[in-house]
Write an enzyme that holds these catalytic residues in place. Structure first.
Site, PDB file in Angstrom:
ATOM      1  CG  ASP A 230      -2.106   0.975   1.027  1.00 48.78           C
ATOM      2  OD1 ASP A 230      -2.051   1.812   0.098  1.00 48.78           O
ATOM      3  OD2 ASP A 230      -3.076   0.903   1.807  1.00 48.78           O
TER       4      ASP A 230
HETATM    5  C1  BGC Z   1      -4.835   3.577   0.204  1.00 49.89           C
HETATM    6  C2  BGC Z   1      -4.999   2.632  -0.974  1.00 49.89           C
HETATM    7  C3  BGC Z   1      -4.836   3.390  -2.253  1.00 49.89           C
HETATM    8  C4  BGC Z   1      -3.463   4.054  -2.255  1.00 49.89           C
HETATM    9  C5  BGC Z   1      -3.156   4.859  -3.498  1.00 49.89           C
HETATM   10  C6  BGC Z   1      -3.547   4.374   0.118  1.00 49.89           C
HETATM   11  O1  BGC Z   1      -3.533   5.363   1.085  1.00 49.89           O
HETATM   12  O2  BGC Z   1      -4.854   2.837   1.400  1.00 49.89           O
HETATM   13  O3  BGC Z   1      -6.254   2.015  -0.916  1.00 49.89           O
HETATM   14  O4  BGC Z   1      -4.995   2.544  -3.353  1.00 49.89           O
HETATM   15  O5  BGC Z   1      -3.390   4.947  -1.145  1.00 49.89           O
HETATM   16  O6  BGC Z   1      -3.868   6.046  -3.503  1.00 49.89           O
END
Ligand code: BGC
Length: 666
Positions: A230
């Site tokens: 993530d």
């Molecule tokens: C979130 C993800 C997301 C990623 C990219 C993260 O903060 O938890 O779900 O895909 O950011 O924006």
């Protein structure tokens, strides 16, 4: 498709620095290309209930407008695999049109508490349902030559302290509740990528968790794709590579740590090579799937968003047949959400909608006249004396009232959890006052997760419209006036009050330690076992017609755990209008030695029936439908005993029951 041998030879040609570089992003969304070897970049984008794609042609990379489809909490209430496939397929087409190779979703985490700020992005409290819908969605997107990123792997069930908290969970609960949906999607749909979550699991960060990435995901389940972190979830670059997290996202200035670790021998180069192979496989797959010049029809997609929302809205209550209203009734729409509904939640999934249709506009477009009063400020949820008085006046003038209330944006978003389960005070007061002056009130709710309804006895009807995407207003109009017969079912339980929720005492934990003491008893598994009546149980939803169930048949009454059981039941529409029914099958194990939930969902099907029409629905249940995770053998096992096969209206109400004896583990 470039084959594995060719990929290996390419990796052999990379310098150590290039290899290290490939294991982190180029920027926020792209993987790195290696031009001298013609290795392309892959482009990811958020969503997943629409596209949140950057416009790379602009210096500020502004987000491009896209159609905002209903959020996951809404689409899950459809209980409709085909719809989730169609949604995925449409999103896949839009990815092609926007030049995106990997859509970051779906989110299939379990809803441990109604308070989690990202519940609207997740499907359910039930792993079977989330796994089935996730599978359909992934297959739909990937049918278009575009990948998905199944997220957030795993046990990411709160937003508070999400970068540091450790989800402390026992082995059986991990397998039965928190991994099950991931397991199904991986085995059945092979998502191109998986996103490792922010949190720790039993003390180890997900991105460095070799056990769950390498042993479980890859070796046990046969995952063939790439694991990415993530955004910002890698705390240890070398540890991530060792665990099998192939790609750290987004760009980081830490590639040198990988180079150094290989040089000093703390990271075997073969481990780095494996990650590079998977990054290359993704990049070439993305390039191969790319359909240059693809276009999408945003107007048609808006209509699709309306159809999906209408198929998902849940009718919670409908006394004295208040709904559907007649288009000629003298109706008042009260509440700012009637004009500008809340259609999605805040955070990384936030779509820049192409437009938003409110119920007010939809009614006008349909030639329906309504009285309107704003009643509260849309952004804060607060009212004033003037707005409140006007609302009550409008309610007095009308024969029937549709009162739109819910949670404002500021109460539900990624990065924070709700402190309570209440609606804004002014919304609760509005229900009470409006119901006091008008006996025919239907409440429409816009929220991403359950709310308390201390006023539930007052309005005759309640519609759960959730965060239903940019066409939700039209879908709500369709349901209110009977153009569509409601067929959504709750994919989560609504407890009467927050304290009734099984995770209540332990949610958010002590500091960074969050112990999942409720074990496998989350959601309805708890309410049923403890005989705690929910306000609305999992699986609940009403229709404008009635369905009759008869003729439950089991093809055997005794079997071994390697046999499968075929179950069939007849369902008839005995009302006057066409309608869709969600047929729900639960397995109810007898208590022998293992402590198990009273019943668990193991099959469902959504069927459409004309008035008077009857259909036979068939389910095939195999070992896993009866099994628990056995911590002695570290595998699934079926305990010898008797199992109820229950066809239910929801997790609480059994319609028909048969029994089967299974010979399994003594
Ligand atoms: C979130 C993800 C997301 C990623 C990219 C993260 O903060 O938890 O779900 O895909 O950011 O924006």
């Amino acid at each position: 498709m470039i084959d594995k041998t060719a990929i290996k030879s390419l990796v052999a040609e990379l310098t150590l620095e290039e290899k290290a570089g490939l294991t982190s992003g180029k920027d926020c969304w792209l993987t790195k290309a290696v031009e001298r070897l013609n290795i392309p970049a892959a482009r990811t984008s958020d969503g997943p209930h629409g596209l949140r794609a950057d416009d790379y042609s602009r210096p500020d990379h502004a987000t491009m407008p896209a159609v905002c489809f209903p959020t996951a909490v809404t689409t899950a209430s459809s209980f409709d695999r085909e719809m989730l496939y169609d949604l995925g397929q449409e999103l896949g087409k839009e990815c092609q049109a926007y030049g995106v190779n990997v859509l970051l979703g779906p989110g299939i985490n379990m809803k441990r508490s109604p308070l989690c700020g990202r519940n609207f992005e997740y499907f359910s409290e039930d792993p079977y349902l989330a796994g089935q819908l996730g599978e359909a969605f992934v297959k739909g997107v990937q049918s278009q030559g575009v990948g998905t990123s199944l997220k957030h792997y795993f046990a990411n069930n709160q937003e508070t302290n999400r970068f540091t908290s450790s989800s402390e969970i026992d082995e059986r609960t991990i397998r039965e509740i928190y991994l099950s949906a991931f397991e199904n999607v991986v085995k059945k749909a092979q998502p191109w990528t998986i996103m490792a979550s922010y949190n720790k699991i039993n003390g180890t960060y997900s991105t460095a968790n070799r056990k769950y990435i390498d042993e479980v995901l890859r070796k046990e389940w046969g995952f063939e794709g790439l694991v990415m972190s993530d955004w910002g979830a890698t705390h240890d670059r070398v540890g991530a590579v060792l665990a099998g997290t192939d790609l750290t996202m987004p760009a980081e200035d830490t590639d040198g740590l990988i180079v150094e670790a290989v040089k000093n021998g703390s990271l075997p180069e073969e481990a780095l090579d494996l990650c590079c192979e998977r990054v290359l496989e993704l990049a070439f797959k993305a390039a191969e799937g790319r359909k240059e010049g693809a276009v999408c029809d945003l107007e048609a997609a808006h209509l699709l968003a309306e159809k999906f929302a209408a198929n998902s809205i849940v009718l919670l209550k409908n006394e004295s047949g208040l709904l559907p209203l007649k288009k000629t009734d003298k109706v008042a729409f009260i509440g700012a959400f009637a004009d500008k509904p809340r259609v999605q939640g805040g955070g990384s999934s936030h779509i820049r909608e192409t437009k938003v249709t409110g119920a007010l506009e939809a009614a006008k477009n349909d030639g329906i006249e309504v009285i309107y009063a704003e009643a509260y400020d849309r952004e804060t949820g607060e009212t004033t004396d003037e707005l409140f008085t006007e609302a009550v006046k409008a309610a007095k003038k009308a024969e029937k009232v549709v009162l739109f209330i819910g949670l404002p944006d500021s109460m539900e978003y990624e990065g924070g959890d709700r402190p309570h389960m209440s609606l804004p005070l002014s919304h609760d007061l509005l229900v009470r006052e409006i119901c006091a002056v008008n006996p025919n009130v239907a409440v429409v709710l816009h929220n991403g997760s359950p709310v308390e309804m201390p006023w539930i006895d007052q309005p005759k009807a309640v519609i759960e419209a959730y965060l239903g995407g940019q066409a939700i207003g039209a879908a709500v109009k369709d349901i209110i006036f009977g153009d569509v017969n409601p067929s959504g079912r709750l994919a989560e339980s609504f407890p009467k009050h927050l304290e009734a929720n099984p995770s209540y005492l332990y949610y958010l934990g002590e500091g960074d330690r969050v112990t999942y003491n409720e074990g496998v008893f989350i959601g309805y598994r708890y309410y049923e076992a403890k005989k705690q009546e929910a306000l609305f149980p999992f699986g609940w939803g009403l229709s404008y017609t009635r369905f009759e169930y008869t003729n439950l048949k089991l093809d055997k009454t005794e079997m071994t755990d390697s046999d499968s059981l075929t179950v069939s039941v007849d369902v008839k529409n005995v009302g006057d209008v066409v309608g869709k029914e969600v047929v729900q099958l639960y397995v109810a194990p007898e208590r022998v030695k293992i402590i198990r939930p009273i019943r668990e969902l193991k099959g469902f099907d959504k069927i459409s029936l004309e008035p008077g029409e009857k259909k036979t629905v068939t389910f095939v249940l195999s070992k896993r439908a009866f099994a628990y995770w056995d911590i002695d053998i570290h595998d699934w096992a079926v305990e010898t005993g008797s199992f109820g096969i229950e066809i239910c209206r929801n997790s609480h109400e059994v319609i028909l029951r048969g029994d089967v004896k299974i010979k399994g583990k003594e």
